[in-house]
Design a protein around this motif. Structure first.
Motif, PDB file in Angstrom:
ATOM      1  N   ASP A   9       0.793  -1.227   0.000  1.00  0.00           N
ATOM      2  CA  ASP A   9       0.000   0.000   0.000  1.00  0.00           C
ATOM      3  C   ASP A   9       0.825   1.277   0.000  1.00  0.00           C
ATOM      4  OD1 ASP A   9       1.001  -0.456   2.543  1.00  0.00           O
ATOM      5  OD2 ASP A   9      -0.824   0.129   3.594  1.00  0.00           O
ATOM      6  N   ASP A  13       4.504   2.943  -1.883  1.00  0.00           N
ATOM      7  CA  ASP A  13       5.645   2.776  -2.783  1.00  0.00           C
ATOM      8  C   ASP A  13       6.794   3.647  -2.291  1.00  0.00           C
ATOM      9  OD1 ASP A  13       7.201   2.097  -5.014  1.00  0.00           O
ATOM     10  OD2 ASP A  13       6.524   3.881  -6.086  1.00  0.00           O
ATOM     11  N   LEU A  54       1.755   2.550  -6.428  1.00  0.00           N
ATOM     12  CA  LEU A  54       1.840   1.435  -5.505  1.00  0.00           C
ATOM     13  C   LEU A  54       2.997   0.530  -5.928  1.00  0.00           C
ATOM     14  CD1 LEU A  54      -1.884   0.445  -4.806  1.00  0.00           C
ATOM     15  CD2 LEU A  54      -0.357   1.868  -3.433  1.00  0.00           C
ATOM     16  N   ALA A  94      -4.771  -3.054  -5.969  1.00  0.00           N
ATOM     17  CA  ALA A  94      -5.233  -1.808  -5.356  1.00  0.00           C
ATOM     18  C   ALA A  94      -6.706  -1.914  -4.978  1.00  0.00           C
ATOM     19  CB  ALA A  94      -4.996  -0.635  -6.309  1.00  0.00           C
TER      20      ALA A  94
END
Length: 357
Positions: A232, A234, A251, A302
């Protein structure tokens, strides 16, 4: 029993996101020597040690009551910019900006985060019998089924609930979990967290530039284990831009890349807290994204993460900038989003197994 033949490995050489992943060997034992500690790092280490030892000595009734009071103080007296960012993040998750509702959920998030840290600091005092007695599960058989063929699987999770206790819990189910840990300084603090997780039965793979995290995780899957990645946030700002709670957001690509490399499904789940001192392991869904490119696969994840986080938004511990509009305001996707012309990656033909499927 021999393992079934896996699909031929896919080459991701043409995908820019894959080229950003490190390739040289790196293990915890093979990390380069840590630089000399600064005075600030020494102070940070001994500060953590003091809190660690103090938390470990708390009687259970006091430890159970501490997160509520500590979280409330942190919420009121903590960093204002951090609180505003947490509020903005959770407004996206909740889908509205009702001030009273937001205040309640943000405050609860600070309480939950205080419990997360208390659980982490007290983990070495827990017994497997005690954790199992305080835990329940939902769809955990999904992962049991994935691992039953001896070929391993992938778990996508988030900064949600009580991660360290969850890792300990999975070791009691013989899932063979391996988790990625960001290398932080001072190194002594990193080493202590690594040892804590190893003592709980978790293999630790360091996340460093120049490391071979992806290859190490493929090896975990080949050995029949559960390769686990936080999906969740990056950290490297190189992941694909996907839609996350209605806005463009980078992400991490790791889970989608692993699925392409191994042909294995991805389970999406977390270990949530429940009540004052209980826990609930949740597998929200299992998705087969091995046939998708990295961008489309990450978009599927996602959407599944949205459903997982939506179960307990007050337990989502992301208090930093996460969406593209906050982190990269000049990105073309941000301008297109503001103009109403941005479209998320197209996804089709994905098999989803979950409680509602």
């Amino acid at each position: 029993m021999s393992r079934p033949d896996r699909p031929a490995a896919r080459s991701d050489a043409a995908e820019p996101v894959a080229g950003d992943l490190p390739r040289a060997a790196a293990r915890v034992e093979g990390l380069p020597p840590a630089p000399p500690e600064t005075l600030r790092q020494k102070a940070a280490y001994w500060g953590y040690r003091a809190v660690w030892e103090g938390a470990a000595r708390l009687p259970r009734p006091l430890a159970t009551a501490t997160p509520e009071s500590l979280g409330a103080v942190w919420y009121r007296a903590g960093n204002g910019a951090q609180r505003d960012q947490a509020r903005a993040n959770l407004a996206r998750v909740l889908g509205d900006r009702d001030p009273d509702r937001l205040d309640e959920v943000v405050r609860a998030a600070y309480v939950s985060y205080a419990r997360y840290w208390l659980d982490a600091f007290r983990l070495h005092t827990f017994t497997s019998q005690g954790v199992l007695a305080r835990s329940s599960g939902e769809n955990l058989d999904f992962v049991d089924d994935l691992l039953a063929d001896g070929d391993g699987a992938i778990l996508a999770t988030g900064h949600l609930g009580s991660w360290d206790i969850g890792a300990f819990f999975t070791s009691q189910r013989n899932w063979g979990m391996a988790a990625v840990a960001e290398v932080v300084e001072p190194r002594r603090l990193f080493d202590r967290f690594v040892q804590l997780r190893r003592d709980a039965g978790i293999e630790v793979v360091p996340l460093v530039r120049g490391g071979d995290m992806l290859d190490r995780m493929v090896d975990v899957i080949d050995r029949g284990g559960l390769a686990t990645l936080l999906a969740d946030r990056d950290l490297g700002r190189r992941g694909p831009v996907v839609e996350f709670f209605g806005e463009p957001c980078r992400l991490p690509p790791g889970c989608a890349l692993l699925a392409r490399r191994t042909g294995r499904p991805v389970a999406v789940g977390a270990f949530l807290t429940e009540g004052d001192d209980g826990f609930r392991g949740v597998i929200h869904s299992v998705v087969d994204i091995a046939h998708l490119d990295v961008e489309a696969g990450t978009q599927v994840l996602a959407r599944e993460l949205e459903g997982l986080i939506g179960r307990a938004p007050e337990q989502w511990h992301v208090f930093v900038r996460n969406w593209l509009v906050d982190r990269e305001p000049d990105h073309p996707a941000v301008q297109a989003f503001r103009d109403g012309t941005w479209s998320p990656p197209e996804v089709g033909g994905v098999e989803v197994r979950g409680a509602e499927s």
